[in-house]
Design an enzyme around this catalytic site. Structure first.
Site, short mmCIF file in Angstrom:
data_model
loop_
_atom_site.label_atom_id
_atom_site.label_comp_id
_atom_site.label_asym_id
_atom_site.label_seq_id
_atom_site.Cartn_x
_atom_site.Cartn_y
_atom_site.Cartn_z
N ASN A 164 1.27 4.68 1.70
CA ASN A 164 0.74 5.22 3.01
C ASN A 164 0.68 6.52 2.88
O ASN A 164 1.93 7.11 2.36
CB ASN A 164 1.80 4.78 4.12
CG ASN A 164 1.42 3.48 4.55
OD1 ASN A 164 0.91 3.06 5.53
ND2 ASN A 164 2.13 2.35 3.75
N GLU A 196 -4.14 4.35 3.90
CA GLU A 196 -3.40 3.51 3.18
C GLU A 196 -4.04 3.15 1.90
O GLU A 196 -5.36 2.67 1.84
CB GLU A 196 -3.04 2.11 3.91
CG GLU A 196 -2.26 2.56 5.25
CD GLU A 196 -1.87 0.97 5.89
OE1 GLU A 196 -1.46 0.07 5.04
OE2 GLU A 196 -1.88 1.19 6.98
N THR A 225 0.79 -1.22 -0.03
CA THR A 225 0.00 0.09 -0.02
C THR A 225 0.74 1.20 -0.10
O THR A 225 2.12 1.23 0.37
CB THR A 225 -0.84 0.21 1.27
OG1 THR A 225 -0.11 -0.01 2.46
CG2 THR A 225 -1.90 -1.20 1.29
#
Length: 308
Positions: free
Chosen positions: A209, A256, A207
């Site tokens: 962030n 995220e 992901t």
């Protein structure tokens, strides 16, 4: 569109104006700017949107909890798109807060800005609060100061009178359909991609962030969302989680985004995320395998929706 931060920049030219916080620049704001611009054009005046370099709530309450629907940069861009000729960014300080409506119209709008037409919202109030003060009083003060005061038409979207507070309420409920209806666009957040705990990578779903550009930007209700993420000049579909990751008891609220069909290193890059709709609430799973299975379902749901 010109951006003014000092009264002297207007060079004494007569202008039409509308005033407010314009947080989020929702469809009601856009309609008001369009109506005011039409009226200003008939009078041969440029339209200046008068707003504040910082939201008045920050002075009155010292608020440090997220509540903003737009950063200044976002607000200015949206006001320009709505058709204003110029923006005046006023410093909202103790002096500005001390003006009652009558003094504000005389001292700021008339004397310092040479406003000749003022468009106000159907329920807008400005200046230091004064009981019983409304449009008729504003018209009277305007007449004294040589300002024509005109009340704008209320604006409804989906049968609801649109306001920034109602947008905030819909965000708090995670109702992104209602938010989009009132804004006339997707609600977006932006920021820089930073390093996280790499849990997503361990689960097979790395992901991005995101650290918000505007720390006071209001986020939707915690949960999992379908989103569009803009990276450089490209736009990708994604699945975004907002929350504290209860399965691993992180305690820290994070943003995220798993970017579908994307590979690459975008650390330290600026991204923008359009929040499309809420897929589900955030919840605790029995373990990481169950969490991984749910993420697979979330991603597949977004893919299926966009492949129809």
């Amino acid at each position: 569109m010109e951006i003014f931060t000092a009264f002297e920049q207007l060079n004494g030219m007569p202008v039409a104006a509308t005033i407010g916080s314009f947080d989020g620049v929702h469809r009601g704001h856009v309609a008001m700017i369009a109506e005011a611009r039409s009226l200003a054009k008939k009078r041969g005046l440029p339209l200046v949107v008068v707003t504040f370099a910082r939201h008045p709530r920050l002075l009155f309450s010292g608020c440090n909890m997220p509540f903003l629907l737009s950063s200044n940069d976002e607000k200015i861009a949206l006001i320009e798109k709505a058709g204003a000729d110029a923006v005046m960014l006023l410093p909202f300080d103790n002096e500005m807060a001390s003006f009652c409506a009558r003094d504000f119209m005389h001292t700021v709008l008339s004397s310092r800005m040479n406003v000749r037409m003022l468009a106000v919202g159907y329920d807008h109030h400005f200046g230091r609060p004064c009981s019983g003060e409304g449009i008729e009083e504003y018209k009277k003060y305007g007449c004294e100061a040589g300002i024509e005061v005109i009340q704008m038409t209320p604006y409804e979207a989906g049968g609801v009178l649109v306001s920034s507070s109602k947008v905030r309420g819909a965000l708090a409920a995670g109702d992104m359909s209602q938010v989009s209806e009132m804004l006339g666009r997707y609600y977006s957040i932006d920021g820089t991609v930073v390093h996280g705990a790499a849990l997503g990578r361990r689960l097979g779903f790395p992901t991005a962030n995101i650290s918000l550009s505007e720390p006071l930007k209001l986020l939707p209700l915690d949960g999992v969302y379908e989103c569009n993420i803009h990276v450089a000049t490209n736009c990708y579909k994604g699945v975004m989680n907002i929350g504290c990751k209860p399965t691993i008891n992180s305690g820290e609220r994070t943003i995220e985004v798993f970017i579908i069909d994307f590979e690459g290193d975008i650390y330290n890059e600026h991204v923008k995320v359009d929040v499309v709709r809420r897929l589900r609430g955030e919840r605790r799973f029995a373990g990481l395998d169950d969490l991984r299975s749910q993420i697979m379902l979330d991603v597949q749901e977004v893919k299926n929706i966009n492949n129809k």
